[in-house]
Design a protein around this motif. Structure first.
Motif, PDB file in Angstrom:
ATOM      1  N   ARG A  60      -3.064  17.200   1.289  1.00 30.94           N
ATOM      2  CA  ARG A  60      -3.158  15.930   2.069  1.00 30.94           C
ATOM      3  C   ARG A  60      -4.375  14.290   1.714  1.00 30.94           C
ATOM      4  N   THR A  61      -4.850  14.712   2.522  1.00 33.10           N
ATOM      5  CA  THR A  61      -6.073  14.363   3.632  1.00 33.10           C
ATOM      6  C   THR A  61      -7.092  14.166   2.146  1.00 33.10           C
ATOM      7  N   LYS A  62      -7.412  15.130   1.526  1.00 31.25           N
ATOM      8  CA  LYS A  62      -7.920  14.769  -0.158  1.00 31.25           C
ATOM      9  C   LYS A  62      -7.810  14.673  -0.808  1.00 31.25           C
ATOM     10  N   ALA A  63      -6.298  14.327  -1.355  1.00 34.26           N
ATOM     11  CA  ALA A  63      -5.490  13.798  -2.197  1.00 34.26           C
ATOM     12  C   ALA A  63      -5.327  11.836  -1.840  1.00 34.26           C
ATOM     13  N   TRP A  64      -4.802  11.620  -0.177  1.00 33.86           N
ATOM     14  CA  TRP A  64      -5.151   9.967  -0.419  1.00 33.86           C
ATOM     15  C   TRP A  64      -6.879  10.152  -0.497  1.00 33.86           C
ATOM     16  N   SER A  65      -8.053  10.858  -0.214  1.00 37.16           N
ATOM     17  CA  SER A  65      -8.749  10.402  -0.579  1.00 37.16           C
ATOM     18  C   SER A  65      -9.607   9.707  -1.794  1.00 37.16           C
ATOM     19  N   ALA A  66      -8.930  10.767  -2.815  1.00 36.44           N
ATOM     20  CA  ALA A  66      -9.158  10.611  -4.114  1.00 36.44           C
ATOM     21  C   ALA A  66      -8.394   9.592  -4.623  1.00 36.44           C
ATOM     22  N   LYS A  67      -7.330   9.116  -3.622  1.00 40.05           N
ATOM     23  CA  LYS A  67      -6.708   8.400  -4.564  1.00 40.05           C
ATOM     24  C   LYS A  67      -7.263   6.347  -3.567  1.00 40.05           C
ATOM     25  N   VAL A  68      -7.538   6.204  -3.258  1.00 39.94           N
ATOM     26  CA  VAL A  68      -8.661   4.967  -1.629  1.00 39.94           C
ATOM     27  C   VAL A  68      -9.639   5.289  -3.063  1.00 39.94           C
ATOM     28  N   ALA A  69     -10.266   6.647  -2.865  1.00 41.90           N
ATOM     29  CA  ALA A  69     -11.966   6.151  -3.512  1.00 41.90           C
ATOM     30  C   ALA A  69     -11.348   5.702  -5.096  1.00 41.90           C
ATOM     31  N   ALA A  70     -10.421   5.401  -5.382  1.00 41.48           N
ATOM     32  CA  ALA A  70     -10.317   4.835  -6.549  1.00 41.48           C
ATOM     33  C   ALA A  70     -10.445   3.511  -7.078  1.00 41.48           C
ATOM     34  N   PHE A  71     -10.496   2.792  -5.824  1.00 41.22           N
ATOM     35  CA  PHE A  71     -10.118   1.006  -6.428  1.00 41.22           C
ATOM     36  C   PHE A  71     -11.428   0.434  -5.596  1.00 41.22           C
ATOM     37  N   ASP A  72     -11.182  -0.741  -6.110  1.00 38.51           N
ATOM     38  CA  ASP A  72     -11.986  -1.896  -5.452  1.00 38.51           C
ATOM     39  C   ASP A  72     -11.843  -2.567  -4.685  1.00 38.51           C
ATOM     40  N   GLY A  73     -10.459  -2.998  -4.297  1.00 35.92           N
ATOM     41  CA  GLY A  73     -10.427  -3.494  -3.546  1.00 35.92           C
ATOM     42  C   GLY A  73      -8.084  -2.967  -2.757  1.00 35.92           C
ATOM     43  N   PHE A  74      -7.992  -4.047  -2.241  1.00 36.00           N
ATOM     44  CA  PHE A  74      -6.748  -3.715  -1.785  1.00 36.00           C
ATOM     45  C   PHE A  74      -6.092  -4.308  -1.506  1.00 36.00           C
TER      46      PHE A  74
END
Length: 192
Positions: A64-78
């Motif tokens: 679940r941490t790896k999935a959260w990491s991949a999701k967040v890494a894909a963005f330029d901003g929030f």
């Protein structure tokens, strides 16, 4: 074109956070200067921080941490939709942010807060957390009051005045997200 995540800030049953996040997504649908995506932290089923190593090491043990990491890494901003709870950032958002580090570095953010006083304390505390994660937060923010922007404290119906603060915040966020993409690219070249 920058990719910007609209991140929910609550996982609580009966939460109103999703209605605010859904409103943000709907309001931004016509913009052509960035791609906006709803990211619900509830989808990642993050328990109270349970990774054995500090997030800075990125040696995640849990899927679940790896999935959260991949999701967040894909963005330029929030755009963080931050509820105020006990005069600070809601615990679910604080916990979700604590799981990661480098995935947030050199990115930009805006804050949409809500609470009895517009969520101002949540937003101010969130700015400090994001600074530690090397996220630059734009000056403008959006604040909704539980008394004026929610019918019966549960049905989100923003006032025109408060709703009108979203576009100026995003107008600041998009160029920063673009600019930080260049910063990350230069850092990657320098590290190679």
């Amino acid at each position: 074109m920058p990719r910007i995540a609209v991140v929910t800030g609550s996982t609580r049953p009966g939460r109103v956070n999703n209605s605010v996040a859904d409103w943000v997504i709907a309001e931004l649908a016509e913009r052509s200067d960035a791609v906006f995506e709803l990211v619900d932290i509830n989808d990642f089923n993050l328990p109270l921080l349970d990774e054995p190593a500090p997030a800075a090491y990125q040696s995640y043990q849990n899927e679940r941490t790896k999935a959260w990491s991949a999701k967040v890494a894909a963005f330029d901003g929030f755009i963080f939709v931050a509820n105020e709870y006990n005069h600070t950032v809601g615990p679910a958002l604080t916990n979700a942010l604590s799981f990661l580090n480098a995935e947030f570095n050199n990115k930009a953010a805006g804050i949409v807060s809500y609470g009895s006083m517009g969520g101002v304390r949540s937003a101010e505390h969130l700015r400090n957390i994001l600074a530690e994660l090397q996220v630059a937060v734009v000056r403008n923010q959006v604040m909704f009051s539980l008394f004026t922007d929610f019918e019966n404290f549960s049905d989100f119906k923003p006032t025109e005045q408060n709703a009108g603060t979203l576009a100026p915040m995003v107008d600041q966020l998009v160029p920063w997200a673009k600019g930080f993409a260049s910063v990350r690219s230069e850092a990657a070249v320098a590290a190679a």
